[in-house]
Every structure is written in C-alpha cells, then in structure tokens.
Scaffold this motif. Structure first.
Motif, PDB file in Angstrom:
ATOM      1  N   ASP A  27      -5.258   1.872  -3.479  1.00 44.09           N
ATOM      2  CA  ASP A  27      -3.587   2.048  -3.750  1.00 44.09           C
ATOM      3  C   ASP A  27      -2.411   2.715  -5.001  1.00 44.09           C
ATOM      4  O   ASP A  27      -1.722   2.549  -3.988  1.00 44.09           O
ATOM      5  N   ASN A  28      -3.087   3.162  -4.966  1.00 45.64           N
ATOM      6  CA  ASN A  28      -1.801   4.527  -6.070  1.00 45.64           C
ATOM      7  C   ASN A  28      -1.822   5.888  -5.034  1.00 45.64           C
ATOM      8  O   ASN A  28      -2.228   6.778  -6.019  1.00 45.64           O
ATOM      9  N   GLN A  29      -3.387   6.316  -4.181  1.00 42.04           N
ATOM     10  CA  GLN A  29      -3.700   7.705  -3.293  1.00 42.04           C
ATOM     11  C   GLN A  29      -2.875   7.632  -2.368  1.00 42.04           C
ATOM     12  O   GLN A  29      -2.963   7.024  -1.677  1.00 42.04           O
ATOM     13  N   VAL A  30      -2.901   8.679  -2.476  1.00 39.43           N
ATOM     14  CA  VAL A  30      -2.164   9.768  -0.734  1.00 39.43           C
ATOM     15  C   VAL A  30      -3.573  10.240  -0.272  1.00 39.43           C
ATOM     16  O   VAL A  30      -4.195  11.120  -1.133  1.00 39.43           O
ATOM     17  N   LEU A  31      -3.505   9.920   0.817  1.00 40.24           N
ATOM     18  CA  LEU A  31      -4.522  11.030   1.739  1.00 40.24           C
ATOM     19  C   LEU A  31      -3.563  11.877   2.565  1.00 40.24           C
ATOM     20  O   LEU A  31      -2.844  11.928   3.268  1.00 40.24           O
ATOM     21  N   ASN A  82       0.614   1.524  -3.370  1.00 44.96           N
ATOM     22  CA  ASN A  82       1.797   1.220  -4.709  1.00 44.96           C
ATOM     23  C   ASN A  82       2.402   2.870  -4.568  1.00 44.96           C
ATOM     24  O   ASN A  82       2.886   3.305  -5.967  1.00 44.96           O
ATOM     25  N   VAL A  83       2.265   3.424  -3.823  1.00 42.31           N
ATOM     26  CA  VAL A  83       2.561   5.353  -3.826  1.00 42.31           C
ATOM     27  C   VAL A  83       4.184   5.183  -3.330  1.00 42.31           C
ATOM     28  O   VAL A  83       4.494   4.851  -2.373  1.00 42.31           O
ATOM     29  N   GLN A  84       4.914   6.215  -4.788  1.00 44.97           N
ATOM     30  CA  GLN A  84       6.010   5.802  -4.547  1.00 44.97           C
ATOM     31  C   GLN A  84       6.712   6.815  -4.206  1.00 44.97           C
ATOM     32  O   GLN A  84       8.012   7.642  -3.572  1.00 44.97           O
ATOM     33  N   GLN A  85       5.895   8.448  -4.548  1.00 42.90           N
ATOM     34  CA  GLN A  85       6.534   9.491  -4.378  1.00 42.90           C
ATOM     35  C   GLN A  85       6.588  10.356  -3.021  1.00 42.90           C
ATOM     36  O   GLN A  85       7.738  11.547  -2.826  1.00 42.90           O
ATOM     37  N   PHE A  86       5.431  10.020  -2.240  1.00 41.12           N
ATOM     38  CA  PHE A  86       5.597  10.068  -0.696  1.00 41.12           C
ATOM     39  C   PHE A  86       5.248   9.464   0.456  1.00 41.12           C
ATOM     40  O   PHE A  86       5.014   7.963   0.515  1.00 41.12           O
TER      41      PHE A  86
END
Length: 323
Positions: A27-31, A82-86
């Motif tokens: 949920d808090n990760q970027v692939l 939950n990622v907000q920045q990307f």
C-alpha cells in the motif's frame, strides 16, 4: 523478471543472473521499472561481506539482501493505494540502500520516501549515478564538515564517484576547491570546476605549506596525523573512504584529537533520506552538479562491472544499464 542474485559472499563471480518473482507493491510502495543502476563501495561490502563487522548488518553467514544494487533510475509502473508523491509513468531516481537494496533487477518495490522525481536534464544512466555518491558527498561536506562559503577545501580522491560529486557540491556552496588525483584524471577535475588539482604521483599535499579549512578523505592511505598537520586551526577532516588503517585511525584517534585540540577529525556513514536527495536533485536540475560516468555495462555484464570497479581506478561512476 531478471535480477542479479547473491546467495553467498565472495568475488563477483558469486553473483548470478536469474529469473525471480516480479514484486507487487504494498500500500505504501512504488513499483519502479528500473532502467539503470550504479555501483558504489557499499555494493562491494554487500558482495564480499568485508569488513567482517558489516555482516552484522548484511547477514552473518550469507547475504541478508539477495538482490544487490542501491542507486537506481527508472519509471513508475504502479503505486500502492497510500502513495501520495508519485503516479504511474513518472521518471524517478533514488537510493535503495536503506530500504532492502534490490537495484540490480528489472523491477523493484520501495517506499516512496526512497525516491524523487528524476531530473529532466539527465539520462537514466546519469540519474542512477547520483543518489548515493552525491548524498554521501553532500552530508560529508555540509553536515559533518560544516562547510562555509570562502573556505579552502581539499578532496583527496577527487576523481572517483564520491569525489567528483564532492568537488562540484563544494564549489556550489562557495568553497575554493583543491582536488587530489592521479595524472590521468587531472583533466576531469578541471572539467568539473576544481580551482586547483594536485597530482599525487608528483606532490604530497601533506608536506606542502598550504593549509585547508576542510579535508574530505574519499580515498588514500595517509596516517591521520598527516591530515591533521594539513588543516588550519579549527579545521575539519572527514574520512569517507580509503584504506582500512586510515579508517581505523579516524575512528579511534579522531575523537581523541578532536577532544584535545581545535582541529576536528572523524568518520561518518552516509544515511539515505529523501530531503537530501531532493537537495541533490535541485543541484542537478540547475546544472551545478553533473554526474561523471566512466563506463556502462549491461545487466548480464555485472561481473565485469564489479571487477573493473574493484580495481579502484574508475573516473567517476560505473553504471549498469538494466533496460
């Protein structure tokens, strides 16, 4: 996906190019689909398990982190809820060394705090060369070295990965910079803006009358006493890399010298964080700092890349082109 896997400590030949499961972002990760990665000294420690004390962090008997590789640049393929920045499609770069490594692979899933948007003026290879070495130089100069505009700063080992960033960052912060390197690298120092360059095969800067306010020891084997006499009163020596004997002296004698005199001497370890990565990104965006790349290798040529890096003569960074 394809990845370089390390199942045991040893030489570069211990690394294996194999197929592993493609990660799924939490949920808090970027692939990230990785386009390029780069080699740093920390990769050698992770590969060999040397010095032995490092194994308490990296795995006592075998590598705790199976896929090495810290610095990366690539494109966001998916994000957790939950990622907000990307968002997917954006180009990013970052340092994975504080987040489980995993850069020598086609994909990686990491917390968004490990990344920043890639400087638009850089290629993937150039961006992958920057995070760890650039932040190491920044923290060594600014945080540990307390660099001030107008100071005389010397970088010993100025033509390597950290050194080339240190020269440029010190210049951007207003210092008068002297770089120490081999004769074949003098042109590189001039091209990145060093005010003065010393050929260590001809001149020993520790024997000269010139004194410095700050010395960053990125490479070398000189005793710490030699650095001490080359400092101005209230000067600071920061050990970043070099021989084991030099590191041991910086760790043991450095605190004693610092407590008993006006000169400060010590060592430090780079700590990856997004705030400093963003500071570095601004310098890269503005053209105040530009990565220096020696050679690029394919992912399938990682053994050759490590063997070349181990020789210790690279001019700037060694980069792995993944995709």
């Amino acid at each position: 996906m394809k990845a370089i896997v390390s199942n045991k400590y040893g030489p570069p030949d211990a690394l294996e190019l194999t197929e592993v499961e493609k990660p799924i972002p939490k949920d808090n990760q970027v692939l990230v689909k990785i386009h390029a990665a780069s080699i740093n000294f920390g990769n050698l420690v992770l590969l060999k398990g040397e010095p032995f004390l490092a194994r308490f962090a990296f795995g006592l008997f075998k590598p705790k982190y199976r896929i090495p590789g810290g610095d990366i640049a690539g494109q966001v393929e998916a994000v957790g809820k939950n990622v907000q920045q990307f968002k997917p499609g954006e180009d990013v770069f970052g340092d994975l060394s504080g987040f489980g490594w995993g850069g020598f692979a086609e994909y990686v899933s990491v917390p968004e705090s490990a990344l920043a948007l890639k400087p638009a003026n850089l290629s993937y290879e150039e961006a992958a060369a920057a995070p760890m070495a650039g932040v190491t130089a920044l923290q060594g100069l600014r945080d540990k070295g307390k660099i001030q505009s107008g100071q005389k700063v010397l970088i010993n080992g100025a033509s390597g990965g950290v050194g080339t960033f240190a020269v440029q960052i010190a210049k951007s912060l207003g210092a008068e910079v002297t770089g120490v390197c081999s004769p074949r690298n003098l042109d590189i120092l001039q091209s990145i803006g060093a005010d003065h360059a010393i050929d260590y095969t001809k001149d020993d800067f520790t024997q000269e009358a010139e004194k410095y306010d700050l010395i960053l020891g990125v490479n070398g084997h000189k005793p710490i006493s030699a650095y001490k006499r080359t400092l101005n009163p209230n000067g600071i020596f920061v050990h970043v890399g070099g021989s084991s004997a030099q590191m041991f002296q910086a760790m043991t004698l450095g605190p004693w010298i610092s407590m008993t005199g006006s000169k400060k001497m010590g060592t430090f370890l780079q700590r990856p964080n997004q705030k400093d990565l963003l500071f570095l990104k601004e310098l890269l965006d503005n053209g105040k700092v530009k990565p220096v790349i020696d050679r690029c290798y394919k992912l399938s040529e990682v053994h050759e890349a490590f063997r070349y890096f181990e020789e210790g003569h690279s001019q700037g960074k060694v980069v792995i082109t993944v995709s």
